[in-house]
Design a protein around this motif. Structure first.
Motif, short mmCIF file in Angstrom:
data_model
loop_
_atom_site.label_atom_id
_atom_site.label_comp_id
_atom_site.label_asym_id
_atom_site.label_seq_id
_atom_site.Cartn_x
_atom_site.Cartn_y
_atom_site.Cartn_z
N SER A 40 0.82 -1.20 0.00
CA SER A 40 0.00 0.00 0.00
C SER A 40 0.87 1.26 0.00
N HIS A 41 1.85 1.31 0.92
CA HIS A 41 2.70 2.49 1.02
C HIS A 41 3.92 2.16 1.88
N GLY A 42 4.87 3.07 1.86
CA GLY A 42 6.08 2.88 2.67
C GLY A 42 6.58 4.20 3.21
N ARG A 43 7.26 4.12 4.34
CA ARG A 43 7.90 5.30 4.91
C ARG A 43 9.12 4.84 5.68
N GLY A 44 10.25 5.45 5.38
CA GLY A 44 11.48 5.04 6.04
C GLY A 44 11.81 3.60 5.71
N ALA A 45 12.05 2.80 6.75
CA ALA A 45 12.40 1.39 6.57
C ALA A 45 11.21 0.47 6.65
N HIS A 46 9.99 1.03 6.68
CA HIS A 46 8.78 0.22 6.86
C HIS A 46 7.87 0.33 5.64
N VAL A 47 7.18 -0.78 5.35
CA VAL A 47 6.12 -0.77 4.34
C VAL A 47 4.88 -1.41 4.93
N TRP A 48 3.71 -1.03 4.37
CA TRP A 48 2.43 -1.58 4.78
C TRP A 48 1.78 -2.25 3.57
N ASP A 49 1.21 -3.44 3.77
CA ASP A 49 0.52 -4.10 2.67
C ASP A 49 -0.97 -3.76 2.69
N VAL A 50 -1.69 -4.20 1.65
CA VAL A 50 -3.11 -3.85 1.54
C VAL A 50 -3.95 -4.57 2.58
N ASP A 51 -3.36 -5.55 3.28
CA ASP A 51 -4.05 -6.22 4.38
C ASP A 51 -3.87 -5.48 5.70
N GLY A 52 -3.05 -4.41 5.69
CA GLY A 52 -2.85 -3.63 6.90
C GLY A 52 -1.66 -4.03 7.74
N ASN A 53 -0.87 -4.99 7.27
CA ASN A 53 0.31 -5.42 8.02
C ASN A 53 1.49 -4.49 7.77
N ARG A 54 2.26 -4.23 8.81
CA ARG A 54 3.48 -3.44 8.67
C ARG A 54 4.68 -4.37 8.71
N TYR A 55 5.68 -4.09 7.87
CA TYR A 55 6.90 -4.89 7.82
C TYR A 55 8.13 -4.00 7.93
N VAL A 56 9.17 -4.53 8.56
CA VAL A 56 10.52 -3.98 8.37
C VAL A 56 10.99 -4.53 7.03
N GLU A 57 11.39 -3.63 6.13
CA GLU A 57 11.68 -4.04 4.76
C GLU A 57 13.19 -3.99 4.47
N TYR A 58 13.65 -5.02 3.78
CA TYR A 58 15.04 -5.08 3.32
C TYR A 58 15.08 -5.22 1.79
N GLY A 59 16.18 -4.77 1.21
CA GLY A 59 16.30 -4.84 -0.24
C GLY A 59 15.32 -3.95 -0.96
N SER A 60 14.95 -2.86 -0.33
CA SER A 60 13.87 -1.99 -0.81
C SER A 60 14.07 -1.59 -2.27
N GLY A 61 13.01 -1.78 -3.08
CA GLY A 61 13.09 -1.40 -4.48
C GLY A 61 14.20 -2.12 -5.21
N LEU A 62 14.42 -3.41 -4.87
CA LEU A 62 15.53 -4.18 -5.45
C LEU A 62 16.86 -3.44 -5.26
N ARG A 63 17.09 -2.99 -4.04
CA ARG A 63 18.30 -2.30 -3.59
C ARG A 63 18.35 -0.81 -3.98
N SER A 64 17.30 -0.30 -4.60
CA SER A 64 17.38 1.09 -5.07
C SER A 64 17.09 2.11 -3.98
N VAL A 65 16.28 1.76 -3.00
CA VAL A 65 15.87 2.73 -1.97
C VAL A 65 16.80 2.59 -0.77
N SER A 66 17.95 3.21 -0.85
CA SER A 66 18.96 3.03 0.20
C SER A 66 18.83 4.04 1.32
N LEU A 67 18.07 5.12 1.12
CA LEU A 67 17.86 6.12 2.17
C LEU A 67 16.54 5.91 2.90
N GLY A 68 15.73 4.98 2.46
CA GLY A 68 14.41 4.78 3.02
C GLY A 68 13.35 5.45 2.16
N HIS A 69 12.11 4.97 2.29
CA HIS A 69 11.03 5.48 1.47
C HIS A 69 10.65 6.90 1.87
#
Length: 447
Positions: free
Chosen positions: A51-80
């Motif tokens: 659904s969306h992301g901020r910093g090192a976290h993303v949320w899915d459409v089910d409402g779950n929050r995750y700590v995300e690694y490899g963001s954007g296939l390694r492209s998002v190195s500063l966080g969302h």
């Protein structure tokens, strides 16, 4: 399957993501616009749709929050949604993003890039890595008059274009005559590379490789390749899509002190915005320009290659790296994570099976079976437990937005996953814990 195994296999579900994935497959071949993001890369029915992301976290459409690694296939190195980057982009959007003539932002971005990567003398921007690497290959062929391209056999991906994809199991639609012009050399083996160049004497236009990946280059290896390229008259190309900024602000070439003839950058350069770069020696790059007397090379000419907001993002990223010590932070976070995961795996008796590899700023993990062989089934088990614990990690590639609490949470979840991993090893069969079919490799000939 006993009651405990059944509960472990079914306790976590993503019904809305599953429905969204069905919609994607109905409209988008593969269900994603990048094969590495496909739901076949995740446990069955457990591929979150974001659904969306901020910093090192993303949320899915089910409402779950995750700590995300490899963001954007390694492209998002500063966080969302990094504020410095998004503000730079927002300023340019209000000024227009694409014109009939170059924007002044194009020269400013070129100056900033060449100040960051001083081993290069000219740069041309594009939107994706494939266009940049293919332009490097075309330029090398034009400069040398030779047809063959030598790619490093140990590196997984260079381009979506025929000269590379024809060498993979997904070669459908590519003529053999094209594929036959690409040859392979092993990473770290100078003798084998020299044998290849000798066998195809005066035929190889370039050597193209990632200067480093999950292994550091052997002492003297990159310098040895430089010497081989010079002696055999071919162009040395470093694919710095991953190593750029993550190894040093100037990439691997800046860290190891070996200067390629051409290099390509992307991924971290835009922090998720679409921008890539081909850079290199003026003598070569100018063949794609107007200030030379030789035959012209159609180097890169893309309608959206110099959109002002993406170039503004790249400048903001490079300034942030330089002023805030981002590369050092990535290494520190990665070292903390690697130590925690290794301790967790060892503590659960699976230290020889859940293995963290790579430079601290670019960590990957291997999942090995009872015989020490890579296993997609055990990877499925591991990913399933990570997802259930709120960790989205196809790799352990860090972003600078992570904090100590994120790392600690990840290690706690890895510990729980390793406990299940131990049970599967003891049972001699991971399938009761996979929840369905195993995750699949990207490159395969059949769906």
């Amino acid at each position: 399957m006993d009651t405990e195994q059944s509960a472990e296999a079914t306790e976590f579900a993503l019904p809305r993501s599953r429905a969204a994935n069905e919609r994607l497959h109905a409209l988008v071949p593969g269900g994603a616009h990048t094969y590495a993001k496909g739901d076949d890369q995740y446990p069955e029915d457990l591929a979150p749709v974001i659904s969306h992301g901020r910093g090192a976290h993303v949320w899915d459409v089910d409402g779950n929050r995750y700590v995300e690694y490899g963001s954007g296939l390694r492209s998002v190195s500063l966080g969302h949604a990094h504020p410095r980057v998004t503000e730079a982009v927002r300023r340019e959007l209000d000024r227009g993003s694409n014109f009939v003539r170059p924007s002044v932002v194009e020269v400013e971005a070129a100056e900033r890039f060449l100040a960051t990567v001083p081993t290069a003398e000219m740069v041309k921007f594009a939107k994706n890595g494939s266009d940049a690497t293919t332009a490097a290959v075309r330029l090398a062929r034009a400069a040398t008059g030779r047809p063959r391209v030598a790619v490093c056999a140990d590196h997984p991906f260079f381009s979506t274009d025929d000269w590379f994809i024809g060498t993979t199991p997904m070669s459908a639609g590519i003529p053999a005559a094209t594929t036959d012009l690409t040859v392979r050399f092993p990473y770290g083996d100078l003798a084998a590379t020299e044998d290849l160049l000798t066998r195809h004497r005066d035929e190889v236009a370039c050597l193209i490789l990632e200067p480093a990946t999950h292994t550091e280059p052997p002492p003297g290896y990159l310098a040895g390749l430089r010497e081989l390229a010079d002696r055999h008259g071919c162009v040395l190309v470093f694919d710095e899509m991953i190593t750029g900024l993550r190894w040093s602000e100037a990439g691997a070439q800046g860290l190891y002190g070996v200067v390629p003839d051409l290099s390509t950058f992307g991924k971290a350069l835009g922090n998720g915005f679409a921008v890539s770069a081909l850079a290199g020696r003026r003598e070569l790059m100018e063949r794609g320009g107007l200030r030379h007397s030789g035959e012209r090379v159609f180097l890169l000419s893309t309608t959206h290659g110099a959109e002002t907001h993406s170039l503004a993002a790249a400048m903001a990223v490079q300034a942030t790296y330089a002023e805030e010590g981002i590369t050092a932070r990535l290494h520190a976070l990665g070292e903390r994570l690697a130590a925690g995961v290794r301790d967790a795996a060892a503590g659960m008796g699976v230290g020889d099976h859940v293995v963290v590899r790579g430079r601290a700023s670019n960590l990957v993990f291997a999942t090995l079976d009872q015989n020490g062989q890579p296993s997609q089934e055990y990877r499925t088990l591991f990913l399933r437990r990570l997802l259930a614990g709120g960790v989205l990690a196809p790799s352990f590639v860090v972003s600078s937005a992570l904090d100590d609490a994120d790392i600690d949470h990840t290690v706690d979840v890895v510990t729980q996953a390793c406990a299940v991993y131990r049970k599967a090893l003891d049972a001699g069969d991971p399938t009761p814990w996979t929840g369905g079919r195993a995750v699949k490799p990207v490159f395969r000939s059949r769906s």
